[in-house]
Design a protein around this motif. Structure first.
Motif, mmCIF file in Angstrom:
data_model
loop_
_atom_site.group_PDB
_atom_site.id
_atom_site.type_symbol
_atom_site.label_atom_id
_atom_site.label_comp_id
_atom_site.label_asym_id
_atom_site.label_seq_id
_atom_site.Cartn_x
_atom_site.Cartn_y
_atom_site.Cartn_z
ATOM 1 N N ARG A 174 2.981 12.050 -6.328
ATOM 2 C CA ARG A 174 3.207 10.779 -7.023
ATOM 3 C C ARG A 174 4.673 10.584 -7.391
ATOM 4 N NH1 ARG A 174 0.025 12.325 -12.639
ATOM 5 N NH2 ARG A 174 1.612 13.707 -13.524
ATOM 6 N N SER A 193 6.459 8.386 -4.850
ATOM 7 C CA SER A 193 5.947 7.031 -4.654
ATOM 8 C C SER A 193 7.025 5.945 -4.679
ATOM 9 C CB SER A 193 4.879 6.722 -5.704
ATOM 10 O OG SER A 193 4.346 5.436 -5.512
ATOM 11 N N LYS A 205 8.335 3.562 -1.531
ATOM 12 C CA LYS A 205 8.276 2.094 -1.569
ATOM 13 C C LYS A 205 9.649 1.488 -1.280
ATOM 14 C CE LYS A 205 4.310 1.536 -4.666
ATOM 15 N NZ LYS A 205 3.809 0.972 -5.940
ATOM 16 N N ASP A 262 3.111 -1.884 4.008
ATOM 17 C CA ASP A 262 2.312 -2.254 2.842
ATOM 18 C C ASP A 262 2.676 -1.332 1.676
ATOM 19 O OD1 ASP A 262 0.444 -2.950 0.958
ATOM 20 O OD2 ASP A 262 -1.286 -2.191 2.077
ATOM 21 N N SER A 271 1.641 -1.956 -1.526
ATOM 22 C CA SER A 271 0.796 -2.371 -2.651
ATOM 23 C C SER A 271 0.024 -1.206 -3.266
ATOM 24 C CB SER A 271 -0.200 -3.446 -2.193
ATOM 25 O OG SER A 271 -1.080 -2.929 -1.203
ATOM 26 N N PHE A 272 0.189 -0.006 -2.690
ATOM 27 C CA PHE A 272 -0.554 1.137 -3.224
ATOM 28 C C PHE A 272 -0.079 1.468 -4.642
ATOM 29 C CE2 PHE A 272 2.967 2.686 -0.597
ATOM 30 C CZ PHE A 272 3.622 3.570 -1.434
ATOM 31 N N LEU A 332 1.188 7.640 -2.592
ATOM 32 C CA LEU A 332 0.950 7.128 -1.244
ATOM 33 C C LEU A 332 -0.382 7.662 -0.728
ATOM 34 C CD1 LEU A 332 2.418 5.731 1.324
ATOM 35 C CD2 LEU A 332 2.874 8.095 2.017
ATOM 36 N N PRO A 333 -1.269 6.791 -0.229
ATOM 37 C CA PRO A 333 -2.538 7.274 0.333
ATOM 38 C C PRO A 333 -2.280 8.093 1.606
ATOM 39 C CG PRO A 333 -2.627 4.912 -0.143
ATOM 40 C CD PRO A 333 -1.190 5.319 -0.249
ATOM 41 N N HIS A 335 -2.178 6.145 4.829
ATOM 42 C CA HIS A 335 -1.096 5.170 5.024
ATOM 43 C C HIS A 335 -0.176 5.645 6.155
ATOM 44 C CE1 HIS A 335 2.385 2.628 4.226
ATOM 45 N NE2 HIS A 335 1.680 1.949 3.326
#
Length: 222
Positions: free
Chosen positions: A94, A97, A101, A137, A139-140, A144-145, A148
């Protein structure tokens, strides 16, 4: 490849065809150095291969290689302390993240400019296509998933999402690979600096608190 245990974090992406292996091979073998052969180039390409095969020397691997130097048991991520420190966790942390982005936002902008500059028909749909591409994308929420496409990027694998855009707008194969190489090199430089190098620096600081040095590893005997 699907049965390769080291690649289990991306097994589903491999099955689904989410990785462009042709462009990935181009990237792994690319040379931005002045010389055709050099120690620096070998190290650079070696690091790419280790990252995409999930065998880069993260703490868990170092612990296996130098068991007497590292603490026993599972060692948590140096950045978030919420997960085991291994290759799979890089990019999913995390703490990565916001950096991810920012990287993807900048990459989307740079890609749009690159395509617009080099396409003959000046098709302005490129902005919408890039905007709706899963790779860009952001928007997570939180981390990060793993599904993705950006996760593939972190590990020096080329997402098919990205190459589809090059294939749509750049017809000439030679030009396509040239533009891709230029774009991807800049993108991966950001990823290495903001994710991998930053992470390595934090690990080195942690190792220093345990008196783990390069010389101790060099002369380590099991």
């Amino acid at each position: 490849m699907v049965n390769n245990k080291a690649l289990s974090p991306i097994k589903q992406q491999i099955i689904d065809g989410d990785i462009d292996w042709t462009f990935t091979k181009e990237w792994l073998n690319s040379n931005d150095q002045d010389a055709l052969c050099s120690a620096k180039l070998s190290k650079q390409q070696g690091n790419r291969i280790k990252k995409c095969n999930f065998i880069y020397p993260t703490i868990d691997i170092q612990q296996c290689n130098y068991p007497r130097l590292y603490p026993l048991g599972s060692i948590p991520c140096i950045e978030c302390a919420n997960a085991h420190d291994d290759n799979m966790h890089v990019g999913l942390c995390r703490e990565h993240s916001n950096q991810i982005k920012n990287i993807l936002t900048r990459a989307a902008h740079d890609l749009q400019e690159l395509i617009m500059k080099n396409t003959k028909d000046k098709n302005f749909t490129v902005k919408d296509i890039i905007k709706t591409t899963p790779l860009f994308d952001i928007s997570f929420v939180d981390a990060l998933p793993q599904s993705h496409p950006g996760y593939l990027l972190i590990h020096h694998l080329v997402p098919s999402d990205l190459t589809k855009i090059f294939n749509i707008y750049i017809n000439d194969k030679k030009l396509r690979f040239s533009l891709f190489s230029k774009f991807f090199s800049t993108l991966m430089s950001s990823i290495d600096t903001l994710i991998w190098t930053r992470r390595a620096s934090l690990i080195k600081q942690w190792e220093n608190t345990l008196s783990i040095t390069k010389n101790k590893k060099r002369f380590y005997r099991k």
